[in-house]
Design a protein around this motif. Structure first.
Motif, short mmCIF file in Angstrom:
data_model
loop_
_atom_site.label_atom_id
_atom_site.label_comp_id
_atom_site.label_asym_id
_atom_site.label_seq_id
_atom_site.Cartn_x
_atom_site.Cartn_y
_atom_site.Cartn_z
N ARG A 20 0.87 -1.18 0.00
CA ARG A 20 0.00 0.00 0.00
C ARG A 20 0.90 1.23 0.00
O ARG A 20 1.73 1.40 0.89
CB ARG A 20 -0.91 0.03 1.23
CG ARG A 20 -1.88 -1.13 1.30
CD ARG A 20 -3.01 -0.86 2.28
NE ARG A 20 -2.52 -0.59 3.62
CZ ARG A 20 -3.29 -0.16 4.63
NH1 ARG A 20 -4.58 0.06 4.41
NH2 ARG A 20 -2.79 0.05 5.82
N GLY A 21 0.74 2.09 -1.00
CA GLY A 21 1.60 3.25 -1.16
C GLY A 21 1.26 4.37 -0.19
O GLY A 21 0.21 4.38 0.45
N GLY A 22 2.16 5.35 -0.12
CA GLY A 22 1.99 6.46 0.79
C GLY A 22 0.76 7.30 0.50
O GLY A 22 0.10 7.79 1.42
N ALA A 23 0.44 7.48 -0.78
CA ALA A 23 -0.73 8.29 -1.13
C ALA A 23 -2.01 7.64 -0.60
O ALA A 23 -2.91 8.32 -0.08
CB ALA A 23 -0.80 8.47 -2.64
N GLU A 24 -2.10 6.31 -0.73
CA GLU A 24 -3.27 5.59 -0.23
C GLU A 24 -3.37 5.71 1.29
O GLU A 24 -4.45 5.98 1.84
CB GLU A 24 -3.20 4.12 -0.64
CG GLU A 24 -4.35 3.28 -0.11
CD GLU A 24 -4.23 1.80 -0.44
OE1 GLU A 24 -5.08 1.03 0.04
OE2 GLU A 24 -3.27 1.43 -1.16
N LEU A 25 -2.25 5.56 1.97
CA LEU A 25 -2.26 5.64 3.43
C LEU A 25 -2.59 7.04 3.92
O LEU A 25 -3.31 7.20 4.92
CB LEU A 25 -0.90 5.20 3.98
CG LEU A 25 -0.56 3.72 3.83
CD1 LEU A 25 0.85 3.48 4.32
CD2 LEU A 25 -1.54 2.85 4.60
N LEU A 26 -2.08 8.06 3.23
CA LEU A 26 -2.38 9.42 3.64
C LEU A 26 -3.86 9.72 3.49
O LEU A 26 -4.48 10.36 4.35
CB LEU A 26 -1.54 10.41 2.84
CG LEU A 26 -1.65 11.87 3.24
CD1 LEU A 26 -1.26 12.07 4.71
CD2 LEU A 26 -0.75 12.74 2.35
N SER A 27 -4.45 9.25 2.40
CA SER A 27 -5.89 9.43 2.20
C SER A 27 -6.68 8.75 3.31
O SER A 27 -7.64 9.33 3.86
CB SER A 27 -6.29 8.87 0.83
OG SER A 27 -7.69 8.98 0.64
N LEU A 28 -6.28 7.54 3.66
CA LEU A 28 -6.95 6.83 4.76
C LEU A 28 -6.78 7.57 6.08
O LEU A 28 -7.72 7.63 6.89
CB LEU A 28 -6.39 5.42 4.88
CG LEU A 28 -6.74 4.44 3.76
CD1 LEU A 28 -5.91 3.17 3.90
CD2 LEU A 28 -8.22 4.11 3.79
N ALA A 29 -5.60 8.15 6.31
CA ALA A 29 -5.35 8.87 7.56
C ALA A 29 -6.25 10.09 7.68
O ALA A 29 -6.81 10.35 8.75
CB ALA A 29 -3.88 9.28 7.64
N PHE A 30 -6.39 10.86 6.59
CA PHE A 30 -7.30 12.01 6.63
C PHE A 30 -8.73 11.54 6.91
O PHE A 30 -9.46 12.18 7.68
CB PHE A 30 -7.24 12.78 5.32
CG PHE A 30 -6.06 13.71 5.21
CD1 PHE A 30 -5.91 14.78 6.08
CD2 PHE A 30 -5.10 13.54 4.23
CE1 PHE A 30 -4.84 15.66 5.98
CE2 PHE A 30 -4.02 14.40 4.12
CZ PHE A 30 -3.88 15.46 5.00
N ASP A 31 -9.14 10.43 6.28
CA ASP A 31 -10.48 9.90 6.54
C ASP A 31 -10.64 9.50 8.00
O ASP A 31 -11.68 9.76 8.61
CB ASP A 31 -10.73 8.67 5.65
CG ASP A 31 -10.99 9.03 4.20
OD1 ASP A 31 -11.23 10.23 3.91
OD2 ASP A 31 -10.95 8.13 3.34
#
Length: 223
Positions: A20-31
């Protein structure tokens, strides 16, 4: 050219990558925090190195980096830290996969070369990644540059890795994907460079270009 008997490998995006890439994880973190995204992963990566000297581990570094990114946007720095905590909760450093050809390359080279990993990254984080790889036992040494020695592209971590292998620079090759750390660092240390190409025109020019790690099953320095 002098024979090669030691190979140093970069880890991230050379031997392995996150599933799982950083962009996906950052999006999940904001959610997870319940706020709209207010910076992107490229902005995080661009600010990353500013916080290396003042933080002790990856979790603290990310918290302070995200806090600074929040403050730059007139947001509460603690909101940035909350996003960083959510990012850390989503990240599993053991959830990595080998890059194509990595297992074959390591198996081939381990037959007649001494191998080490030389990585910029916190020991705990990088050790989890390496432990998840099926060929982890092929490496006789691991150097966490920035912790055991200065970060690449400084020459010291290369020399430290070679000392652990009882090897010399003129008989060593470093394999990596970065033109800003791996290739210039190897050259500064007097080590030959094998660059995992992204298709761009490299600067500096590596000694060897690899289309994939499968190229190492017939090592170019034997040609």
């Amino acid at each position: 050219m002098t024979a090669v008997d030691a190979v140093l490998f970069d880890l991230d995006d050379t031997l392995c990558e996150y599933r799982r890439g950083g962009a996906e994880l950052l999006s999940l973190a904001f959610d997870d925090v319940g706020v709209d995204p207010f910076f992107g992963v490229d902005e995080y990566h661009a600010r990353y190195e500013e916080f290396l000297a003042e933080t002790d581990d990856m979790v603290e570094l990310r918290r302070e980096c995200f806090a600074a990114l929040a403050a730059d946007r007139d947001r509460d720095p603690d909101l940035g830290r909350a996003v960083a905590d959510a990012f850390a909760a989503e990240r599993d450093h053991g959830n990595v996969r080998p890059l194509p050809g990595a297992a074959e390359a390591v198996e081939r080279l381990a037959a007649d070369h001494r191998l080490a990993v030389l990585t910029n990254g916190a020991p705990g984080m990088q050790s989890e990644k390496l432990a998840a790889l099926p060929f982890r036992d092929a490496f006789e040494a691991v150097v966490h540059a920035g912790y055991d020695a200065p970060r690449k592209p400084e020459p010291e971590p290369y020399h430290h890795a070679l000392d652990l292998l009882d090897a010399t620079p003129e008989r060593a090759v470093h394999v990596g994907n970065s033109l800003t750390t791996d290739v210039p660092g190897a050259h500064a240390a007097g080590v030959r460079s094998a660059w995992l190409s992204d298709g761009s025109d490299p600067d500096p020019e590596p000694h060897y270009r690899l289309g994939s790690l499968r190229d190492l099953t017939t090592p170019p320095w034997l040609g």
